[in-house]
Design a protein around this motif. Sequence first.
Motif, PDB file in Angstrom:
ATOM      1  N   GLY A 172      -0.168  18.076  -0.843  1.00 49.61           N
ATOM      2  CA  GLY A 172      -0.240  16.642  -1.050  1.00 49.61           C
ATOM      3  C   GLY A 172       0.882  15.911  -0.342  1.00 49.61           C
ATOM      4  O   GLY A 172       1.466  16.421   0.622  1.00 49.61           O
ATOM      5  N   LEU A 173       1.183  14.729  -0.816  1.00 48.66           N
ATOM      6  CA  LEU A 173       2.177  13.868  -0.176  1.00 48.66           C
ATOM      7  C   LEU A 173       3.494  13.897  -0.930  1.00 48.66           C
ATOM      8  O   LEU A 173       3.515  14.005  -2.150  1.00 48.66           O
ATOM      9  CB  LEU A 173       1.663  12.430  -0.120  1.00 48.66           C
ATOM     10  N   LYS A 174       4.573  13.791  -0.175  1.00 45.45           N
ATOM     11  CA  LYS A 174       5.903  13.756  -0.764  1.00 45.45           C
ATOM     12  C   LYS A 174       6.742  12.747  -0.007  1.00 45.45           C
ATOM     13  O   LYS A 174       6.730  12.718   1.225  1.00 45.45           O
ATOM     14  CB  LYS A 174       6.563  15.134  -0.705  1.00 45.45           C
ATOM     15  N   LEU A 175       7.478  11.911  -0.739  1.00 47.11           N
ATOM     16  CA  LEU A 175       8.328  10.915  -0.098  1.00 47.11           C
ATOM     17  C   LEU A 175       9.500  11.592   0.610  1.00 47.11           C
ATOM     18  O   LEU A 175      10.124  12.508   0.068  1.00 47.11           O
ATOM     19  CB  LEU A 175       8.868   9.929  -1.130  1.00 47.11           C
ATOM     20  N   THR A 176       9.803  11.111   1.797  1.00 38.49           N
ATOM     21  CA  THR A 176      11.019  11.539   2.473  1.00 38.49           C
ATOM     22  C   THR A 176      12.212  10.807   1.864  1.00 38.49           C
ATOM     23  O   THR A 176      12.045   9.929   1.003  1.00 38.49           O
ATOM     24  CB  THR A 176      10.938  11.218   3.970  1.00 38.49           C
ATOM     25  N   GLU A 177      13.390  11.162   2.319  1.00 38.91           N
ATOM     26  CA  GLU A 177      14.580  10.474   1.826  1.00 38.91           C
ATOM     27  C   GLU A 177      14.497   8.981   2.138  1.00 38.91           C
ATOM     28  O   GLU A 177      14.836   8.130   1.303  1.00 38.91           O
ATOM     29  CB  GLU A 177      15.839  11.074   2.449  1.00 38.91           C
ATOM     30  N   ARG A 209       9.880   8.408   9.239  1.00 44.05           N
ATOM     31  CA  ARG A 209       8.813   8.943   8.401  1.00 44.05           C
ATOM     32  C   ARG A 209       9.095   8.570   6.950  1.00 44.05           C
ATOM     33  O   ARG A 209      10.211   8.744   6.458  1.00 44.05           O
ATOM     34  CB  ARG A 209       8.748  10.467   8.532  1.00 44.05           C
ATOM     35  N   LEU A 210       8.090   8.077   6.264  1.00 44.00           N
ATOM     36  CA  LEU A 210       8.237   7.701   4.859  1.00 44.00           C
ATOM     37  C   LEU A 210       7.600   8.718   3.932  1.00 44.00           C
ATOM     38  O   LEU A 210       8.037   8.891   2.795  1.00 44.00           O
ATOM     39  CB  LEU A 210       7.604   6.321   4.610  1.00 44.00           C
ATOM     40  N   ILE A 211       6.561   9.390   4.424  1.00 47.28           N
ATOM     41  CA  ILE A 211       5.815  10.344   3.602  1.00 47.28           C
ATOM     42  C   ILE A 211       5.558  11.597   4.405  1.00 47.28           C
ATOM     43  O   ILE A 211       5.137  11.541   5.569  1.00 47.28           O
ATOM     44  CB  ILE A 211       4.479   9.734   3.124  1.00 47.28           C
ATOM     45  N   GLU A 212       5.841  12.751   3.806  1.00 45.89           N
ATOM     46  CA  GLU A 212       5.492  14.030   4.405  1.00 45.89           C
ATOM     47  C   GLU A 212       4.115  14.437   3.902  1.00 45.89           C
ATOM     48  O   GLU A 212       3.850  14.438   2.706  1.00 45.89           O
ATOM     49  CB  GLU A 212       6.520  15.103   4.040  1.00 45.89           C
ATOM     50  N   ARG A 213       3.225  14.779   4.795  1.00 46.58           N
ATOM     51  CA  ARG A 213       1.869  15.150   4.445  1.00 46.58           C
ATOM     52  C   ARG A 213       1.741  16.666   4.539  1.00 46.58           C
ATOM     53  O   ARG A 213       1.682  17.230   5.628  1.00 46.58           O
ATOM     54  CB  ARG A 213       0.876  14.457   5.371  1.00 46.58           C
ATOM     55  N   ASP A 236       0.828  -1.214   0.000  1.00 42.82           N
ATOM     56  CA  ASP A 236       0.000   0.000   0.000  1.00 42.82           C
ATOM     57  C   ASP A 236       0.861   1.261   0.000  1.00 42.82           C
ATOM     58  O   ASP A 236       0.495   2.273  -0.608  1.00 42.82           O
ATOM     59  CB  ASP A 236      -0.929  -0.008   1.216  1.00 42.82           C
ATOM     60  N   PHE A 237       2.007   1.210   0.665  1.00 41.71           N
ATOM     61  CA  PHE A 237       2.936   2.336   0.602  1.00 41.71           C
ATOM     62  C   PHE A 237       3.390   2.565  -0.839  1.00 41.71           C
ATOM     63  O   PHE A 237       3.410   3.697  -1.335  1.00 41.71           O
ATOM     64  CB  PHE A 237       4.145   2.067   1.503  1.00 41.71           C
ATOM     65  N   ALA A 238       3.757   1.477  -1.533  1.00 42.77           N
ATOM     66  CA  ALA A 238       4.180   1.591  -2.934  1.00 42.77           C
ATOM     67  C   ALA A 238       3.048   2.128  -3.799  1.00 42.77           C
ATOM     68  O   ALA A 238       3.272   2.936  -4.706  1.00 42.77           O
ATOM     69  CB  ALA A 238       4.655   0.235  -3.446  1.00 42.77           C
ATOM     70  N   GLY A 288      11.722   7.306   2.547  1.00 38.76           N
ATOM     71  CA  GLY A 288      10.667   6.758   1.689  1.00 38.76           C
ATOM     72  C   GLY A 288      11.162   6.486   0.284  1.00 38.76           C
ATOM     73  O   GLY A 288      10.833   5.456  -0.322  1.00 38.76           O
ATOM     74  N   GLU A 289      11.960   7.407  -0.261  1.00 36.61           N
ATOM     75  CA  GLU A 289      12.515   7.199  -1.602  1.00 36.61           C
ATOM     76  C   GLU A 289      13.456   6.001  -1.619  1.00 36.61           C
ATOM     77  O   GLU A 289      13.464   5.213  -2.578  1.00 36.61           O
ATOM     78  CB  GLU A 289      13.253   8.456  -2.051  1.00 36.61           C
ATOM     79  N   MET A 290      14.249   5.845  -0.555  1.00 39.18           N
ATOM     80  CA  MET A 290      15.171   4.715  -0.479  1.00 39.18           C
ATOM     81  C   MET A 290      14.403   3.403  -0.401  1.00 39.18           C
ATOM     82  O   MET A 290      14.738   2.424  -1.098  1.00 39.18           O
ATOM     83  CB  MET A 290      16.093   4.865   0.739  1.00 39.18           C
ATOM     84  N   LEU A 291      13.365   3.372   0.426  1.00 37.28           N
ATOM     85  CA  LEU A 291      12.570   2.152   0.558  1.00 37.28           C
ATOM     86  C   LEU A 291      11.887   1.807  -0.761  1.00 37.28           C
ATOM     87  O   LEU A 291      11.856   0.642  -1.173  1.00 37.28           O
ATOM     88  CB  LEU A 291      11.513   2.333   1.656  1.00 37.28           C
ATOM     89  N   MET A 292      11.369   2.812  -1.443  1.00 38.97           N
ATOM     90  CA  MET A 292      10.689   2.576  -2.718  1.00 38.97           C
ATOM     91  C   MET A 292      11.661   2.026  -3.759  1.00 38.97           C
ATOM     92  O   MET A 292      11.347   1.091  -4.496  1.00 38.97           O
ATOM     93  CB  MET A 292      10.068   3.894  -3.207  1.00 38.97           C
ATOM     94  N   ALA A 293      12.858   2.619  -3.811  1.00 37.09           N
ATOM     95  CA  ALA A 293      13.843   2.184  -4.806  1.00 37.09           C
ATOM     96  C   ALA A 293      14.289   0.747  -4.576  1.00 37.09           C
ATOM     97  O   ALA A 293      14.528  -0.008  -5.527  1.00 37.09           O
ATOM     98  CB  ALA A 293      15.058   3.122  -4.769  1.00 37.09           C
ATOM     99  N   ARG A 294      14.392   0.339  -3.315  1.00 39.75           N
ATOM    100  CA  ARG A 294      14.901  -0.999  -3.002  1.00 39.75           C
ATOM    101  C   ARG A 294      13.827  -2.082  -3.060  1.00 39.75           C
ATOM    102  O   ARG A 294      14.159  -3.267  -3.167  1.00 39.75           O
ATOM    103  CB  ARG A 294      15.550  -0.986  -1.613  1.00 39.75           C
TER     104      ARG A 294
END
Length: 291
Positions: free
Chosen positions: A54-59, A46-50, A8-10, A61-67
């Motif tokens: 809207g929403l923006k990935l934190t550093e 924190r994975l997402i800044e609200r 769901d995060f992805a 969050g971006e790392m988790l998404m990429a991996r």
Amino acid sequence: MDLNALADFALVAIHGGLGKASRASGKSKATLSRRIADLEEQLGVRLIERGARGLKLTEAGEMLMARTEGPMHEVAEAMTAAREGLSAPRGRLRVAAPMLFSQLAMGRICAGFCAAYPEITIELVAEDRVVDLVEEQFDVAIRINPSPDSSLVGRCFARDRLVVVAAPSVPVPDPGAVSAVPGIVFSSFEPTNWILDDGRLVLQPIPRLRLSSFLMIRDAAVAGGGAALLPQSIAWSQLSRGELVQWGTVSGVEAALWVLHTSRRLSSPKVRAFVEFMCDQFPEASLVLKG
């Protein structure tokens, strides 16, 4: 870690917001928000800044998404494959292939494949560039003499040779010394000799026509314009009809055609079916194109 929360995060990250992710998946915004909050609590970051925009990935969050994006996609494909079992291949198949090979062969091959697998639709893109299968969402690619790539696997389905041909009206040089011959060459041709059959015949092409495609070079050779260096497959029909004569084969040069896909352990039924079908089209691994 809860794989549902990670999925769901992805989903939210890909769609750029809870609303869009909710509409795309049918899950409520509250469920998606709670899953992300649970995931953040498990990880302690924190994975997402609200924000107001809207929403923006934190550093993090971006790392988790990429991996995790690739492995999550593989899990989804594995689950789909498990559900399908040995059922008939289905869905859309995106194929990337070289321009000339596509023009000469892929129309017939794609039609035959769809007839054999009626639940598959094919989208073929004919371009002379190396596509990124993952980034550009291709299922398979056909490549000539591909460079080693640890992310791709596949099979060589055909091989081709370079031959020198000319119309019957063009005199064949005698073996021995280097022979100057009228040549039909590519626009980018640089002076070089054509060494045939391990040195039995050595030709010095004198450019008479400079053309920008193999098909034009072949047709000019049929018309008696001179000698031409061509893949044997392209001249096969003209050779069999006697419109061209083969003078010899360039030694030590071969074009191998491969059908490639990503190196995930589990390939989808439609990809496996296409790879097998391509190999079946050339049972002797010789690239003979009759078009």
